[in-house]
Design an enzyme around this catalytic site. Structure first.
Site, PDB file in Angstrom:
ATOM      1  N   TYR A 137     -21.033  13.089  29.548  1.00 60.89           N
ATOM      2  CA  TYR A 137     -19.609  12.788  29.705  1.00 60.89           C
ATOM      3  C   TYR A 137     -19.326  11.855  30.873  1.00 60.89           C
ATOM      4  O   TYR A 137     -18.193  11.762  31.333  1.00 60.89           O
ATOM      5  CB  TYR A 137     -18.803  14.092  29.869  1.00 60.89           C
ATOM      6  CG  TYR A 137     -18.695  14.879  28.577  1.00 60.89           C
ATOM      7  CD1 TYR A 137     -19.736  14.877  27.653  1.00 60.89           C
ATOM      8  CD2 TYR A 137     -17.562  15.609  28.267  1.00 60.89           C
ATOM      9  CE1 TYR A 137     -19.656  15.582  26.474  1.00 60.89           C
ATOM     10  CE2 TYR A 137     -17.470  16.324  27.077  1.00 60.89           C
ATOM     11  CZ  TYR A 137     -18.519  16.307  26.190  1.00 60.89           C
ATOM     12  OH  TYR A 137     -18.429  17.008  25.015  1.00 60.89           O
ATOM     13  N   LYS A 187     -31.430  22.652  25.647  1.00 62.41           N
ATOM     14  CA  LYS A 187     -32.283  22.300  24.513  1.00 62.41           C
ATOM     15  C   LYS A 187     -33.539  21.685  25.133  1.00 62.41           C
ATOM     16  O   LYS A 187     -33.846  20.511  24.940  1.00 62.41           O
ATOM     17  CB  LYS A 187     -31.530  21.310  23.604  1.00 62.41           C
ATOM     18  CG  LYS A 187     -32.230  20.995  22.310  1.00 62.41           C
ATOM     19  CD  LYS A 187     -32.151  22.121  21.287  1.00 62.41           C
ATOM     20  CE  LYS A 187     -32.969  21.762  20.050  1.00 62.41           C
ATOM     21  NZ  LYS A 187     -33.028  22.837  19.059  1.00 62.41           N
ATOM     22  N   ASP A 220     -28.794  25.717  19.979  1.00 66.08           N
ATOM     23  CA  ASP A 220     -28.584  25.999  18.552  1.00 66.08           C
ATOM     24  C   ASP A 220     -28.688  27.505  18.287  1.00 66.08           C
ATOM     25  O   ASP A 220     -27.866  28.080  17.568  1.00 66.08           O
ATOM     26  CB  ASP A 220     -29.551  25.182  17.664  1.00 66.08           C
ATOM     27  CG  ASP A 220     -30.978  25.157  18.169  1.00 66.08           C
ATOM     28  OD1 ASP A 220     -31.229  25.646  19.299  1.00 66.08           O
ATOM     29  OD2 ASP A 220     -31.859  24.667  17.448  1.00 66.08           O
ATOM     30  N   ASP A 244     -19.087  22.229  26.199  1.00 65.18           N
ATOM     31  CA  ASP A 244     -17.881  21.883  25.460  1.00 65.18           C
ATOM     32  C   ASP A 244     -17.910  22.563  24.095  1.00 65.18           C
ATOM     33  O   ASP A 244     -16.910  23.126  23.622  1.00 65.18           O
ATOM     34  CB  ASP A 244     -17.814  20.352  25.307  1.00 65.18           C
ATOM     35  CG  ASP A 244     -16.446  19.871  24.839  1.00 65.18           C
ATOM     36  OD1 ASP A 244     -15.517  20.691  24.738  1.00 65.18           O
ATOM     37  OD2 ASP A 244     -16.307  18.669  24.571  1.00 65.18           O
ATOM     38  N   ASP A 248     -15.880  26.458  22.715  1.00 63.35           N
ATOM     39  CA  ASP A 248     -14.959  26.560  21.572  1.00 63.35           C
ATOM     40  C   ASP A 248     -15.386  27.691  20.638  1.00 63.35           C
ATOM     41  O   ASP A 248     -14.552  28.425  20.109  1.00 63.35           O
ATOM     42  CB  ASP A 248     -14.896  25.233  20.801  1.00 63.35           C
ATOM     43  CG  ASP A 248     -13.821  24.295  21.359  1.00 63.35           C
ATOM     44  OD1 ASP A 248     -13.466  24.456  22.548  1.00 63.35           O
ATOM     45  OD2 ASP A 248     -13.342  23.415  20.626  1.00 63.35           O
TER      46      ASP A 248
END
Ligand code: NAI
Ligand code: MG
Length: 385
Positions: A137, A187, A220, A244, A248
């Site tokens: 970002y 990851k 994941d 991010d 959610d």
């Protein structure tokens, strides 16, 4: 130390002013009950203001810097192209105010329906700490051969040791004050360079906080562990992009946009922290009185904890949770009360001290204690408004 705090209020667009208005009613009640005061300054910002003036964050930066905390509504509407406010205001504020930790409590409150069948509140009480200033970002990248079939787009993720350290250290402190469990989510098997650095820092800090048990989950895999076995997590620390996304998911698990809340914490006391519900400006319901102000009111609780008013913070959370549990639905006409009325009910419980005890286990107290900076002596250092 005086218990007067300077708070900058940025209601923004759409339902932003509606939910922030309800939160300020609750703040009035908390002040009356707990004997502190706030000096509030309200600023116009957001899509409507941008259309009129072209102004973004840079115009407000110096003014906002003098505040001890920022209460934020929501920004954006279809008239302003995507990216302008997100990058020109929100990302800009996070960067320039070094709001390095995005803190998202994921708690299922009693009486709130989760889409996860059979999930009980005692199984879902975690805090996700998302690195808030780096990663993918930072706006770095380039495009070559644009407009041809051979276009190449590169989008880089920037990870600094110092940036990772500050958010990892904060996460360990948070874990110490809670259930003493920290999970790194990344990851590392594919993004090996960044992953190695994150893992290295977490291992190093794990040795400094031996009382905290640490583990690791790939992002994941997180997408099935988080909804199906949330009890596995206490504090989860992760990078900007993964954070991010999984926050959610966390918001969905805890009952949705009306409930989820967040804090953007400055960790070096160089600038104010910012507190906001995670939902946007909801243009589809703006002006109808259908917005649930609970997310904004719970962000007020986080702000109060951060300012050192832990008792008021707990009371606001307890009152919000009680009223949430009493609402027939979490939003829309079915909510059975307007945004303002929900705010009033919560404020009344805070004012009277009548919120039902015991609805909320006290783990947020730990959250707040850790969010509460060691700033008792230093807060005066910032220019008063
Ligand atoms: P949104 O969160 O504004 O709305 C999504 C859906 O949830 C809508 O149906 C809305 O009515 C509902 N909703 C949201 N908050 C609610 C509440 N408190 N009570 C009841 N229902 C609620 O997301 P959307 O529609 O994607 O974005 C709308 C605008 O908000 C866009 O301009 C977007 O860029 C901006 N936005 C701003 C954010 C911020 O300021 N931090 C965050 C997310 C979006
Ligand atoms: Mg998001």
């Amino acid at each position: 130390m005086t218990r007067n705090y300077s708070v900058a209020v940025l209601p923004g667009d759409g339902i932003g002013p509606e939910v922030v208005g309800a939160a300020l009613t609750v703040l009035d009640a908390a002040e009356a009950r707990y004997g502190f005061t706030t000096a509030r300054a309200e600023y116009r910002a957001g899509a409507a203001h941008y259309r009129e003036t072209g102004e973004l964050f840079d115009v407000l930066e110096e003014e906002l810097r003098g505040a001890q905390a920022i209460l934020f509504g929501a920004m954006g509407d279809p008239s302003v192209a995507p990216g302008i406010l997100e990058r020109g205001f929100i990302l800009e504020m996070r960067q320039r105010f070094a709001q390095a930790a995005n803190v998202r409590p994921v708690r299922l409150y009693p009486g709130v329906a989760s889409p996860i069948t059979g999930l009980a509140p005692e199984r879902c009480d975690m805090v996700i700490v998302r690195e808030n200033t780096e990663g993918a970002y930072v706006g770095q990248g380039s495009t070559v051969h644009a407009g041809t079939p051979h276009t190449v787009a590169m989008q880089e993720s920037l990870n600094t040791r110092a940036g990772i350290e500050r958010v990892v250290d904060f996460s360990f402190r948070l874990a110490v004050s809670r259930r003493k469990r920290l999970t790194l989510c990344h990851k590392t098997n594919i993004l090996v360079e960044a992953g190695k650095l994150w893992q290295e820092v977490v291992s190093e800090y794990a040795a400094r906080y031996p009382e905290v048990e640490t583990d690791y989950v790939h992002v994941d895999a997180m997408c099935f562990h988080l909804p199906l076995s949330p009890e596995r997590f206490d504090v989860v620390v992760t990078d900007n992009l993964f954070g991010d996304i999984i926050t959610d998911l966390g918001a969905v698990v805890q009952g949705g946009l009306g409930v989820a809340t967040s804090a953007n914490i400055n960790l070096d006391e160089s600038a104010p922290s910012m507190f906001e519900a995670i939902h946007g400006s909801a243009p589809d319901i703006a002006g109808k009185g259908w917005a649930n102000p609970s997310g904004a009111i719970l962000s007020l609780a986080l702000m109060l904890g951060h300012l050192g008013e832990g008792e008021a913070a707990m009371a606001v959370e307890a009152a919000a949770v009680q009223v949430l549990g009493e609402l027939p639905a979490l939003s829309g006409a079915e909510m059975g009360a307007t945004t303002g009325e929900v705010g009033e009910r919560i404020a009344e419980l805070v004012r009277s001290g009548n919120a039902e005890a015991g609805l909320v286990p006290d783990s947020l107290l730990g959250t707040l204690a850790a969010l509460e900076p060691s700033r008792a002596e230093t807060s005066g250092a910032r220019p008063a408004r």
